[in-house]
Design an enzyme around this catalytic site. Structure first.
Site, PDB file in Angstrom:
ATOM      1  N   PRO A 173       0.782  -1.238   0.000  1.00  0.00           N
ATOM      2  CG  PRO A 173      -0.035  -1.016   2.178  1.00  0.00           C
ATOM      3  CD  PRO A 173       0.673  -1.976   1.271  1.00  0.00           C
ATOM      4  CE  LYS A 178       0.597   5.231  -7.981  1.00  0.00           C
ATOM      5  NZ  LYS A 178      -0.319   6.298  -7.852  1.00  0.00           N
ATOM      6  CE1 TYR A 237       1.638   8.651  -2.715  1.00  0.00           C
ATOM      7  CE2 TYR A 237       0.127  10.451  -3.207  1.00  0.00           C
ATOM      8  CZ  TYR A 237       0.553   9.433  -2.371  1.00  0.00           C
ATOM      9  OH  TYR A 237      -0.110   9.188  -1.199  1.00  0.00           O
TER      10      TYR A 237
HETATM   11  C1  PHB Z   1      -4.966   5.651   3.276  1.00  0.00           C
HETATM   12  O1  PHB Z   1      -5.580   4.653   3.650  1.00  0.00           O
HETATM   13  O2  PHB Z   1      -5.392   6.791   3.461  1.00  0.00           O
HETATM   14  C2  PHB Z   1      -3.659   5.482   2.586  1.00  0.00           C
HETATM   15  C3  PHB Z   1      -3.156   4.208   2.376  1.00  0.00           C
HETATM   16  C4  PHB Z   1      -1.941   4.059   1.731  1.00  0.00           C
HETATM   17  C5  PHB Z   1      -1.235   5.177   1.310  1.00  0.00           C
HETATM   18  C6  PHB Z   1      -1.743   6.438   1.516  1.00  0.00           C
HETATM   19  C7  PHB Z   1      -2.963   6.597   2.162  1.00  0.00           C
HETATM   20  O3  PHB Z   1      -0.039   5.031   0.693  1.00  0.00           O
END
Ligand code: PHB
Ligand code: APR
Length: 399
Positions: free
Chosen positions: A294, A298, A387
Site C-alpha cells: 500500500p 496504487k 504518485y
Molecule cells: C490511506 O488509507 O489513506 C492510505 C493508504 C496508503 C497510502 C496512503 C494513504 O499510501
C-alpha cells in the site's frame, strides 16, 4: 438459465466501475458478489484517488459526493531524520492532484448508481463457479437465495479480488505468477480525531515506518509498520498512539492529536502479478490478478485503470466485431501494472525499516535516497508523476 453479455464476478471498485462503464454503452452485465451490501460498503480500505480515477468517476456520474466530501491534496510530506520535506505534487505534474476519499465511499456511490440504473447486482451469492471459459460460451454457476442458477455470458470479467475464485479457476500452466513477500505488515487505525497535518506524512524513522492519512476534517487514518506475525491483541490503543508519536517526532517537537479508535487491523504486504490477465473468454482485473504493497497508494487506481481498458476493448468488440483491443488487453494493462509494481516496492523499500540490516548499510541507502528525492527536482518530479498517476505513452525508439 439466465443470459447476459458480460458476467462480472465481484462488486469491489473493479467490478462496479466496469459495470458502470458498460451500462452507459448499452452493454448488459450482471454483477455477482459473495458478501452482503453492508459488508462491502463498510470494509475500510485504501483512500488515495489519482487524478485519472477522480476524472473517470466524475465522467461516470458518480463523482458528486466525492467532489463535496473528498479532500484534494496538492502535496505530500516525506519525514526522515526528524524533519519534514514537502513534495509539491501539483507543481511538479502540471497541476495534477490526488483526492482523499475512502474506497468504501467510492463503492457506496457506485452501488447506489448501479441500483438506480436498475441493472442487476446480486449480493450474498454462494458457490460461484466458472465453466466453459475456453469455449465461446462461458457460464457462471452460482446459488442465490437458496436457488441454483446458471448465467450464460459472452465474456466473464473476474473482478473478485485476491482471494476470489476466478484466477484459481484457470487451468494449471496458464498463469505465470511473479511475487514478492515483505517482512513487514501495516497496523492501521481509523481514529475519531481531526488530522494533525494538512497533507499526508510518509515517515521514515529508526523505529520503523509510519503514515499519517485522513478521511475527513474529523477522521484520521494512521498506519505503523509492524512485523507480519504481530498480534493486534498486543496493541492496545495507548501503545499505538505512543508508538505513532515516537515515530513522527521531529527535532522541533511535533504533536500528534490522538482520539478514540474506530477501527484497527493488521494487513500483510505483498507484491503479485499473474500473467496473462486473460484466458479464453475470461478477463481478470484489479486485485484478482495483481497486488501492490500500500505504500504507493496504487491498488484501487490500478483496478480502475484495468477495467477502463477492458471496457474500451469490449465496446469496440460489440460495436464492430474487432477484437484487437481484447487481444491486447494483457499487454495494455501490464505497462501500468508493472510501473506501479516498481513504484510501490520502491516506496516500500525506501521507507520501511529493513528486517536484516547488519551494520546499517540499508538504512544509509534509504536516507541517501530520501535526501535525493527531496533535493533533486528531477527525482521529486518522478515520485510526483508516479504518485498522481502515470499515463503510459509510446516508448520512443531510435530512428
Ligand atoms: C490511506 O488509507 O489513506 C492510505 C493508504 C496508503 C497510502 C496512503 C494513504 O499510501
Ligand atoms: N464470488 C463473488 N464475489 C467475490 C468472490 C466470489 N467467489 N470472492 C470475492 N468476491 C468479492 C469480494 O467480496 C469483493 O467485494 O469480490 C470483490 C473484490 O473487490 P476488491 O477486493 O476490492 O478488489 P478490486 O475491485 O480489484 O479493487 C482493488 O481493493 O484491496 C483493495 O487495495 C486494493 O484498493 C485496491 C482495491
Amino acid at each position: 438459465m439466465s443470459r447476459t453479455q458480460v458476467g462480472i464476478v465481484g462488486a469491489g471498485p473493479a467490478g462496479l466501475t466496469l459495470g458502470q462503464l458498460l451500462h452507459r454503452e448499452g452493454i448488459e452485465t450482471i454483477i455477482l458478489e459473495d458478501r452482503s451490501r453492508h459488508y462491502v460498503e463498510h470494509r475500510v480500505r485504501a483512500g488515495v484517488l489519482e487524478q485519472g480515477t477522480v476524472d473517470l468517476l466524475t465522467e461516470l456520474g458518480v463523482g458528486e459526493r466525492m467532489r463535496r466530501e473528498g479532500m484534494v491534496h496538492h502535496g505530500i510530506e516525506l519525514r526522515f531524520g526528524g524533519r519534514g520535506h514537502r513534495i509539491p505534487l501539483s507543481d511538479l505534474t502540471g497541476g495534477r492532484a490526488i483526492t482523499l476519499y475512502g474506497q468504501q465511499e467510492v463503492v457506496k456511490d457506485l452501488i447506489a448508481a448501479r441500483l438506480e440504473s436498475g441493472a442487476p447486482l446480486l449480493f450474498e451469492v454462494d458457490d460461484v463457479g466458472l465453466h466453459g471459459v475456453e469455449d465461446d460460451h462461458p457460464v457462471i454457476r452460482y446459488r442465490h437465495d437458496g436457488a441454483e442458477d446458471e448465467l450464460a455470458c459472452d465474456v466473464i470479467a473476474g473482478c473478485d479480488g485476491y482471494h476470489g475464485i476466478c484466477r484459481p479457476s484457470l487451468p494449471d500452466g496458464v498463469l505465470t505468477v511473479y511475487e514478492r513477500e515483505y517482512p513487514h505488515a501495516w497496523l492501521g487505525i481509523l481514529a475519531d480525531v481531526a488530522p494533525s497535518t494538512e497533507e499526508l506524512i510518509y515517515c521514515h524513522s529508526d523505529r520503523g515506518f509510519a503514515l499519517h492519512s485522513m478521511r475527513s476534517p474529523e477522521v484520521s487514518r494512521l498506519y505503523l509498520q509492524v512485523d507480519p506475525d504481530e498480534d493486534i491483541a498486543d496493541w492496545p490503543d495507548e501503545r499505538i498512539w505512543e508508538e505513532l508519536q515516537r515515530r513522527f517526532d521531529t527535532e522541533d517537537g511535533w504533536t500528534l492529536r490522538s482520539g478514540p479508535t474506530l477501527e484497527k487491523g493488521i494487513t500483510p504486504m505483498r507484491s503479485v502479478v499473474a500473467e496473462p490477465m486473460q484466458h479464453g473468454r475470461l478477463y481478470l482485473a484489479g486485485d484478482a490478478v495483481h497486488i501492490v504493497p500500500p505504500t504507493g497508494a496504487k491498488g484501487l487506481n490500478l483496478a480502475v485503470s484495468d477495467v477502463r481498458y477492458l471496457a474500451a476493448a469490449l465496446v469496440e468488440w460489440y460495436r464492430s466485431g474487432d477484437d484487437s483491443g481484447l487481444q491486447a488487453y494483457t499487454a495494455t494493462c501490464l505497462r501500468r501494472v508493472w510501473r506501479a509494481q516498481h513504484f510501490s516496492q520502491w516506496m516500500t523499500s525506501m521507507l520501511h525499516r529493513p528486517q536484516h540490516d547488519p551494520g546499517g548499510y540499508e538504512r544509509r541507502l534509504q536516507l541517501a535516497q530520501l535526501e535525493y528525492v527531496c533535493s533533486s527536482g528531477a527525482a521529486a518530479a518522478s515520485l510526483a508523476e508516479n504518485y498522481v498517476g502515470w499515463e503510459p505513452s509510446p516508448i520512443p525508439s531510435r530512428a
